[in-house]
Design a protein around this motif. Structure first.
Motif, mmCIF file in Angstrom:
data_model
loop_
_atom_site.group_PDB
_atom_site.id
_atom_site.type_symbol
_atom_site.label_atom_id
_atom_site.label_comp_id
_atom_site.label_asym_id
_atom_site.label_seq_id
_atom_site.Cartn_x
_atom_site.Cartn_y
_atom_site.Cartn_z
ATOM 1 N N VAL A 289 0.847 -1.194 0.000
ATOM 2 C CA VAL A 289 0.000 0.000 0.000
ATOM 3 C C VAL A 289 0.881 1.242 0.000
ATOM 4 O O VAL A 289 1.806 1.352 0.824
ATOM 5 N N LEU A 290 0.624 2.155 -0.908
ATOM 6 C CA LEU A 290 1.392 3.391 -1.004
ATOM 7 C C LEU A 290 0.656 4.474 -0.212
ATOM 8 O O LEU A 290 -0.244 5.140 -0.726
ATOM 9 N N HIS A 291 1.018 4.623 1.050
ATOM 10 C CA HIS A 291 0.354 5.592 1.922
ATOM 11 C C HIS A 291 0.790 7.014 1.562
ATOM 12 O O HIS A 291 1.922 7.247 1.129
ATOM 13 N N MET A 292 -0.114 7.970 1.782
ATOM 14 C CA MET A 292 0.170 9.346 1.421
ATOM 15 C C MET A 292 1.337 9.912 2.239
ATOM 16 O O MET A 292 2.124 10.711 1.716
ATOM 17 N N ASN A 293 1.475 9.514 3.502
ATOM 18 C CA ASN A 293 2.587 10.024 4.307
ATOM 19 C C ASN A 293 3.923 9.563 3.742
ATOM 20 O O ASN A 293 4.929 10.285 3.810
ATOM 21 N N VAL A 294 3.942 8.375 3.135
ATOM 22 C CA VAL A 294 5.169 7.866 2.520
ATOM 23 C C VAL A 294 5.506 8.687 1.280
ATOM 24 O O VAL A 294 6.671 9.043 1.047
ATOM 25 N N VAL A 295 4.495 9.012 0.482
ATOM 26 C CA VAL A 295 4.714 9.811 -0.728
ATOM 27 C C VAL A 295 5.239 11.202 -0.357
ATOM 28 O O VAL A 295 6.248 11.671 -0.903
ATOM 29 N N ILE A 296 4.556 11.855 0.585
ATOM 30 C CA ILE A 296 4.959 13.218 0.974
ATOM 31 C C ILE A 296 6.353 13.213 1.590
ATOM 32 O O ILE A 296 7.211 14.038 1.243
ATOM 33 N N GLY A 297 6.590 12.275 2.502
ATOM 34 C CA GLY A 297 7.896 12.216 3.153
ATOM 35 C C GLY A 297 9.020 11.924 2.182
ATOM 36 O O GLY A 297 10.102 12.514 2.264
ATOM 37 N N THR A 298 8.767 11.032 1.227
ATOM 38 C CA THR A 298 9.795 10.693 0.245
ATOM 39 C C THR A 298 10.131 11.888 -0.636
ATOM 40 O O THR A 298 11.307 12.136 -0.948
ATOM 41 N N VAL A 299 9.117 12.633 -1.057
ATOM 42 C CA VAL A 299 9.363 13.833 -1.872
ATOM 43 C C VAL A 299 10.236 14.824 -1.100
ATOM 44 O O VAL A 299 11.178 15.411 -1.661
ATOM 45 N N ILE A 300 9.947 15.009 0.175
ATOM 46 C CA ILE A 300 10.739 15.936 0.994
ATOM 47 C C ILE A 300 12.178 15.459 1.113
ATOM 48 O O ILE A 300 13.133 16.238 0.947
ATOM 49 N N VAL A 301 12.359 14.162 1.378
ATOM 50 C CA VAL A 301 13.713 13.620 1.555
ATOM 51 C C VAL A 301 14.509 13.693 0.255
ATOM 52 O O VAL A 301 15.689 14.078 0.257
ATOM 53 N N VAL A 302 13.882 13.331 -0.853
ATOM 54 C CA VAL A 302 14.581 13.378 -2.143
ATOM 55 C C VAL A 302 14.965 14.817 -2.484
ATOM 56 O O VAL A 302 16.093 15.081 -2.937
ATOM 57 N N ALA A 303 14.052 15.756 -2.265
ATOM 58 C CA ALA A 303 14.359 17.164 -2.552
ATOM 59 C C ALA A 303 15.519 17.650 -1.692
ATOM 60 O O ALA A 303 16.432 18.337 -2.179
ATOM 61 N N ALA A 304 15.512 17.275 -0.418
ATOM 62 C CA ALA A 304 16.610 17.677 0.474
ATOM 63 C C ALA A 304 17.919 17.035 0.045
ATOM 64 O O ALA A 304 18.981 17.673 0.059
#
Length: 317
Positions: A289-304
């Motif tokens: 399951v692709l949870h929304m918190n995983v999507v948001i957190g991953t985008v933040i980590v990748v951007a950082a």
């Protein structure tokens, strides 16, 4: 050879980013074919994701160290074949000025790869990769104490923002954290240390030497750790193991070709397409399951993480 040959691309697969590949020097401007290199990196990222899927399948049926050991035996043969074609051949590749550090690098990567397979089984492909995205931030944070590099305030802010993203992924107030999340973070930490040690030995050893020692030291280490857990695979599972090894050889070859055509700094952002592939495979094949918190957190980590890489380039330039 590219000036940033020792930068590690995003890759969580077994031995996928094992060393800067031995790339011959580019002698003309016409050899820089960035568009083709980007395409090769995207294809390589897809193959990396397939490797992870095969690793998860086999790791759920057999000891992860056994899966990694069989994979490393094939990888070691590939390394020997590759460095034999480079100037000086095996004689040059064996000669290292930092044998202890080279052996340590190989051992660390073996442990990281084995724990990664275990994390795939416990946490799934999506969750493991989401947490593993922290490794460029750990590289930036540890570059000071390990290599003596100065980390400016902008990168420290990016590191802090990135770890906020990790907390969003883990969601401490939600579902209970499991061992898989801890293993994924340990893998990120080990891979960061491995990457920094790779940069350290590059001051004295060329990429050809590091590539050789990673494969050979890793194969010896994993054999010592895993031979006691030997068991024969079921006939059908040898097919999956064969596909895993084929993907490993093909991904390494394509990665080397990509580095021959363009600078690593131009390719690194596209290595993150592996995250998209593992998400698709995890959801469609393994029912994750692709949870929304995983999507948001991953985008933040990748951007950082990309920001820290960009700042490092600015400081070098």
């Amino acid at each position: 050879m590219p000036k940033d040959q020792n930068d590690q691309p995003y890759a969580a697969s077994a031995a996928t980013a094992s060393a800067p590949p031995p790339v011959p020097p580019r002698t003309g401007a016409g050899t820089d074919r960035t568009g083709l290199a980007i395409l090769l990196m995207c294809v390589t990222s897809f193959i990396f994701a397939m490797q992870d899927a095969f690793s998860r399948m086999l790791g759920s049926e057999y000891p992860p160290v056994l899966v990694v050991m069989l994979r490393y035996w094939v990888f070691a043969l590939f390394v020997i074949a590759m460095v034999s074609r480079q100037p000086g051949g095996l004689r040059r590749a064996i000669r290292t000025r930092r044998p202890k550090t080279q052996i340590l690098r190989g051992a660390i990567l073996v442990v990281e790869t084995t724990l990664m397979v275990e994390a795939f089984v416990r946490l799934g492909l999506v969750g493991t990769h989401a947490v593993f995205t922290a490794y460029p931030l750990l590289v930036a944070a540890l570059s000071g104490p390990i290599l003596g590099e100065k980390v400016g305030w902008r990168r420290w802010i990016a590191i802090g923002v990135g770890f906020v993203g990790i907390l969003i992924i883990l969601d401490p107030g939600g579902a209970a954290l499991n061992l898989g999340a801890g293993l994924a973070f340990v893998c990120a930490l080990l891979f960061a240390v491995y990457g920094l040690l790779t940069r350290h030995v590059s001051r004295d050893d060329p990429a050809q030497v590091s590539f050789f020692w990673t494969g050979i030291a890793g194969a010896v280490t994993v054999t010592v750790l895993g031979i006691g857990q030997w068991e024969w695979l079921a006939p059908a599972d040898w097919i999956w193991m064969g596909l895993l090894c084929i993907c490993g050889l093909l991904s390494h070859w394509l990665l080397i070709r990509a580095y021959e055509l363009a600078e690593a700094s131009a390719l690194q952002p596209f290595a993150y397409t592996q995250l998209a592939w593992v998400s698709v495979i995890g959801v469609l094949v393994f029912g994750e399951v692709l949870h929304m918190n995983v999507v948001i957190g991953t985008v933040i980590v990748v951007a950082a993480g990309l920001f820290t890489l960009w700042r490092a380039r600015v400081k070098k330039g």
